[in-house]
Design a protein around this motif. Structure first.
Motif, PDB file in Angstrom:
ATOM      1  N   ARG A 232       0.955  -1.300   0.013  1.00 32.22           N
ATOM      2  CA  ARG A 232       0.063  -0.003   0.133  1.00 32.22           C
ATOM      3  C   ARG A 232       0.853   1.291   0.007  1.00 32.22           C
ATOM      4  NH1 ARG A 232      -5.525   0.962   2.027  1.00 32.22           N
ATOM      5  NH2 ARG A 232      -5.743   2.998   2.308  1.00 32.22           N
ATOM      6  N   GLU A 233       1.928   1.240   0.661  1.00 37.35           N
ATOM      7  CA  GLU A 233       2.913   2.383   0.991  1.00 37.35           C
ATOM      8  C   GLU A 233       3.506   2.656  -0.466  1.00 37.35           C
ATOM      9  OE1 GLU A 233       5.381   3.529   4.776  1.00 37.35           O
ATOM     10  OE2 GLU A 233       5.813   1.394   4.266  1.00 37.35           O
ATOM     11  N   LEU A 234       3.788   1.787  -1.069  1.00 33.05           N
ATOM     12  CA  LEU A 234       4.442   2.001  -2.592  1.00 33.05           C
ATOM     13  C   LEU A 234       3.538   2.436  -3.579  1.00 33.05           C
ATOM     14  CD1 LEU A 234       6.727   1.747  -4.219  1.00 33.05           C
ATOM     15  CD2 LEU A 234       6.188  -0.582  -4.645  1.00 33.05           C
ATOM     16  N   THR A 235       2.060   1.934  -3.514  1.00 31.83           N
ATOM     17  CA  THR A 235       0.996   2.755  -4.483  1.00 31.83           C
ATOM     18  C   THR A 235       0.628   4.020  -3.924  1.00 31.83           C
ATOM     19  OG1 THR A 235       0.199   0.210  -4.483  1.00 31.83           O
ATOM     20  CG2 THR A 235      -1.208   2.434  -4.969  1.00 31.83           C
ATOM     21  N   ALA A 236       0.934   4.437  -2.704  1.00 32.36           N
ATOM     22  CA  ALA A 236       0.716   5.845  -2.182  1.00 32.36           C
ATOM     23  C   ALA A 236       1.725   6.567  -2.645  1.00 32.36           C
ATOM     24  CB  ALA A 236       0.697   5.754  -0.469  1.00 32.36           C
ATOM     25  N   LEU A 237       3.016   6.241  -2.650  1.00 35.84           N
ATOM     26  CA  LEU A 237       4.045   6.867  -3.300  1.00 35.84           C
ATOM     27  C   LEU A 237       3.868   7.156  -4.768  1.00 35.84           C
ATOM     28  CD1 LEU A 237       6.947   8.202  -3.479  1.00 35.84           C
ATOM     29  CD2 LEU A 237       7.749   5.834  -4.282  1.00 35.84           C
ATOM     30  N   VAL A 238       3.301   6.344  -5.584  1.00 34.24           N
ATOM     31  CA  VAL A 238       3.105   6.576  -7.051  1.00 34.24           C
ATOM     32  C   VAL A 238       2.086   7.532  -7.331  1.00 34.24           C
ATOM     33  CG1 VAL A 238       2.706   5.288  -9.136  1.00 34.24           C
ATOM     34  CG2 VAL A 238       4.302   4.511  -7.535  1.00 34.24           C
ATOM     35  N   VAL A 239       1.027   7.200  -6.541  1.00 34.39           N
ATOM     36  CA  VAL A 239      -0.202   8.068  -6.366  1.00 34.39           C
ATOM     37  C   VAL A 239      -0.050   9.552  -6.065  1.00 34.39           C
ATOM     38  CG1 VAL A 239      -2.582   8.768  -5.718  1.00 34.39           C
ATOM     39  CG2 VAL A 239      -2.129   6.271  -6.147  1.00 34.39           C
ATOM     40  N   ALA A 240       0.978   9.680  -4.936  1.00 31.35           N
ATOM     41  CA  ALA A 240       1.307  10.966  -4.520  1.00 31.35           C
ATOM     42  C   ALA A 240       2.363  11.755  -5.578  1.00 31.35           C
ATOM     43  CB  ALA A 240       2.107  10.945  -3.513  1.00 31.35           C
ATOM     44  N   MET A 241       3.089  11.048  -6.155  1.00 31.24           N
ATOM     45  CA  MET A 241       3.897  11.810  -7.266  1.00 31.24           C
ATOM     46  C   MET A 241       3.207  12.213  -8.545  1.00 31.24           C
ATOM     47  SD  MET A 241       6.447  12.057  -5.289  1.00 31.24           S
ATOM     48  CE  MET A 241       7.516  13.055  -6.470  1.00 31.24           C
ATOM     49  N   THR A 242       2.195  11.088  -8.768  1.00 32.03           N
ATOM     50  CA  THR A 242       1.275  11.495 -10.056  1.00 32.03           C
ATOM     51  C   THR A 242       0.418  12.647  -9.697  1.00 32.03           C
ATOM     52  OG1 THR A 242       0.919   9.074 -10.341  1.00 32.03           O
ATOM     53  CG2 THR A 242      -0.428  10.527 -11.494  1.00 32.03           C
ATOM     54  N   ALA A 243       0.111  12.815  -8.370  1.00 33.33           N
ATOM     55  CA  ALA A 243      -0.556  13.965  -8.306  1.00 33.33           C
ATOM     56  C   ALA A 243       0.491  15.485  -7.978  1.00 33.33           C
ATOM     57  CB  ALA A 243      -1.097  13.991  -6.737  1.00 33.33           C
ATOM     58  N   VAL A 244       1.614  15.152  -7.951  1.00 31.89           N
ATOM     59  CA  VAL A 244       2.600  16.346  -7.908  1.00 31.89           C
ATOM     60  C   VAL A 244       2.739  16.749  -9.441  1.00 31.89           C
ATOM     61  CG1 VAL A 244       4.863  17.013  -7.763  1.00 31.89           C
ATOM     62  CG2 VAL A 244       3.651  15.818  -5.685  1.00 31.89           C
ATOM     63  N   LEU A 245       2.714  15.712 -10.299  1.00 35.75           N
ATOM     64  CA  LEU A 245       2.899  16.043 -11.829  1.00 35.75           C
ATOM     65  C   LEU A 245       1.746  16.497 -12.261  1.00 35.75           C
ATOM     66  CD1 LEU A 245       5.102  13.268 -13.139  1.00 35.75           C
ATOM     67  CD2 LEU A 245       6.117  15.377 -12.239  1.00 35.75           C
ATOM     68  N   LEU A 246       0.369  16.106 -12.008  1.00 34.79           N
ATOM     69  CA  LEU A 246      -0.939  16.918 -12.241  1.00 34.79           C
ATOM     70  C   LEU A 246      -0.588  18.225 -11.680  1.00 34.79           C
ATOM     71  CD1 LEU A 246      -3.130  13.887 -11.717  1.00 34.79           C
ATOM     72  CD2 LEU A 246      -2.696  14.914 -13.924  1.00 34.79           C
ATOM     73  N   ALA A 247      -0.532  18.521 -10.619  1.00 35.74           N
ATOM     74  CA  ALA A 247      -0.417  20.023 -10.086  1.00 35.74           C
ATOM     75  C   ALA A 247       0.490  20.786 -11.027  1.00 35.74           C
ATOM     76  CB  ALA A 247       0.026  19.979  -8.636  1.00 35.74           C
ATOM     77  N   LEU A 248       1.757  20.349 -11.244  1.00 29.78           N
ATOM     78  CA  LEU A 248       2.529  20.932 -12.086  1.00 29.78           C
ATOM     79  C   LEU A 248       2.138  21.140 -13.412  1.00 29.78           C
ATOM     80  CD1 LEU A 248       5.943  19.287 -11.183  1.00 29.78           C
ATOM     81  CD2 LEU A 248       5.063  21.397 -10.293  1.00 29.78           C
TER      82      LEU A 248
ATOM     83  N   ALA B  59      12.046  16.798  -6.154  1.00 26.87           N
ATOM     84  CA  ALA B  59      12.925  16.521  -4.908  1.00 26.87           C
ATOM     85  C   ALA B  59      11.951  16.917  -3.593  1.00 26.87           C
ATOM     86  CB  ALA B  59      14.095  17.582  -4.989  1.00 26.87           C
ATOM     87  N   ALA B  60      11.369  18.201  -3.606  1.00 31.36           N
ATOM     88  CA  ALA B  60      10.567  18.090  -2.314  1.00 31.36           C
ATOM     89  C   ALA B  60       9.825  17.130  -2.249  1.00 31.36           C
ATOM     90  CB  ALA B  60       9.839  19.579  -2.305  1.00 31.36           C
ATOM     91  N   GLY B  61       8.855  16.555  -2.955  1.00 29.59           N
ATOM     92  CA  GLY B  61       7.643  15.726  -2.939  1.00 29.59           C
ATOM     93  C   GLY B  61       8.436  14.337  -2.499  1.00 29.59           C
ATOM     94  N   ALA B  62       9.429  13.811  -3.357  1.00 27.76           N
ATOM     95  CA  ALA B  62       9.909  12.614  -2.771  1.00 27.76           C
ATOM     96  C   ALA B  62      10.876  12.494  -1.642  1.00 27.76           C
ATOM     97  CB  ALA B  62      11.124  12.237  -4.111  1.00 27.76           C
ATOM     98  N   SER B  63      11.326  13.620  -0.993  1.00 29.90           N
ATOM     99  CA  SER B  63      12.211  13.866   0.258  1.00 29.90           C
ATOM    100  C   SER B  63      10.819  13.781   1.296  1.00 29.90           C
ATOM    101  CB  SER B  63      12.767  15.285   0.371  1.00 29.90           C
ATOM    102  OG  SER B  63      13.791  15.265  -0.487  1.00 29.90           O
ATOM    103  N   ALA B  64       9.649  14.393   1.053  1.00 30.07           N
ATOM    104  CA  ALA B  64       8.525  14.450   1.897  1.00 30.07           C
ATOM    105  C   ALA B  64       8.016  13.073   2.227  1.00 30.07           C
ATOM    106  CB  ALA B  64       7.503  15.410   1.420  1.00 30.07           C
ATOM    107  N   VAL B  65       8.012  12.151   1.255  1.00 29.61           N
ATOM    108  CA  VAL B  65       7.472  10.872   1.255  1.00 29.61           C
ATOM    109  C   VAL B  65       8.443  10.018   2.175  1.00 29.61           C
ATOM    110  CG1 VAL B  65       7.123   8.696   0.075  1.00 29.61           C
ATOM    111  CG2 VAL B  65       6.194  10.855  -0.525  1.00 29.61           C
ATOM    112  N   LEU B  66       9.883  10.199   1.829  1.00 33.13           N
ATOM    113  CA  LEU B  66      11.036   9.619   2.642  1.00 33.13           C
ATOM    114  C   LEU B  66      11.013   9.886   4.048  1.00 33.13           C
ATOM    115  CD1 LEU B  66      13.540   9.335  -0.304  1.00 33.13           C
ATOM    116  CD2 LEU B  66      12.228   7.482   0.654  1.00 33.13           C
ATOM    117  N   VAL B  67      10.587  10.946   4.365  1.00 31.87           N
ATOM    118  CA  VAL B  67      10.749  11.392   5.708  1.00 31.87           C
ATOM    119  C   VAL B  67       9.573  10.921   6.371  1.00 31.87           C
ATOM    120  CG1 VAL B  67      10.466  13.540   7.135  1.00 31.87           C
ATOM    121  CG2 VAL B  67      12.099  13.787   5.480  1.00 31.87           C
ATOM    122  N   LEU B  68       8.228  10.787   5.741  1.00 28.96           N
ATOM    123  CA  LEU B  68       7.081  10.348   6.406  1.00 28.96           C
ATOM    124  C   LEU B  68       7.312   8.958   6.516  1.00 28.96           C
ATOM    125  CD1 LEU B  68       4.484  12.415   4.428  1.00 28.96           C
ATOM    126  CD2 LEU B  68       4.612  12.532   6.945  1.00 28.96           C
TER     127      LEU B  68
END
Length: 196
Positions: free
Chosen positions: A105-121, A137-146
């Motif tokens: 689930r965490e991995l799917t959450a990462l992919v969905v999160a980064m997809t959302a970042v690219l959609l926002a961009l 960089a900020a998005g991936a870092s945020a996920v790794l810290v979480l």
């Protein structure tokens, strides 16, 4: 700044920019999140996610440049918008396929999160240029810290270096970098937290 330091700054910025480009963040983040979620099995899922998020999109960009669908480097907004569907397609495919195939689930959450970042961009890019390097960089870092906890907070220094490199190379304005970092961290952090 001495003459030698001033001369070497662009080279340093170019190296940081190359090493901290979006694909490298995803090639690192996906296996790490997968490993955290389910050990070796999760790491293997992470490698698949890394291919979908860090290998296929740059390959699509390269093919588009060779076929002259957009300019190299995606420096113009129109080129970024033309390439956006090709960059997003493998991420959307991963976001749909990974949970169906049984990925953590965490991995799917990462992919969905980064997809959302690219959609926002992409949405921002319809009216204004924004730094994708800084956002990813900020998005991936945020996920790794979480995922791994506060001991990974030093990654914020790498995000800062990435933002500096884009400014030093003249690719973005300070506002474009700040918006990129803010959108990347806020969108990825929020989506990942909600879905994990």
């Amino acid at each position: 700044m001495t003459g030698l330091a001033a001369a070497s700054a662009p080279r340093v910025a170019a190296r940081i920019s190359a090493w901290c480009e979006p694909r490298r963040w995803m090639l690192a983040a996906a296996p790490l999140v997968g490993w955290h979620a389910d050990g070796v099995r999760g790491g293997v899922w992470g490698l698949l996610a890394a291919v979908l998020t860090g290998v296929v999109p740059p390959l699509c960009i390269t093919i588009g440049v060779r076929r002259r669908r957009w300019g190299g480097g995606l420096t113009e907004r129109r080129d970024r918008l033309a390439a956006a569907p090709w960059i997003l397609a493998p991420l959307v495919a991963g976001a749909v396929a990974l949970p169906v195939l049984g990925a953590p689930r965490e991995l799917t959450a990462l992919v969905v999160a980064m997809t959302a970042v690219l959609l926002a961009l992409a949405a921002i890019t319809t009216v204004w240029k924004v730094s994708a390097h800084s956002a990813v960089a900020a998005g991936a870092s945020a996920v790794l810290v979480l995922t791994y906890g506060s001991w990974l907070l030093p990654l914020t220094a790498v995000v800062g270096a990435t933002a500096w490199s884009r400014l030093r190379l003249g690719r973005h304005t300070p506002a474009q970098v700040v918006v990129g970092v803010t959108v990347g961290a806020a969108v990825a952090g929020t989506v990942f937290t909600l879905l994990r």
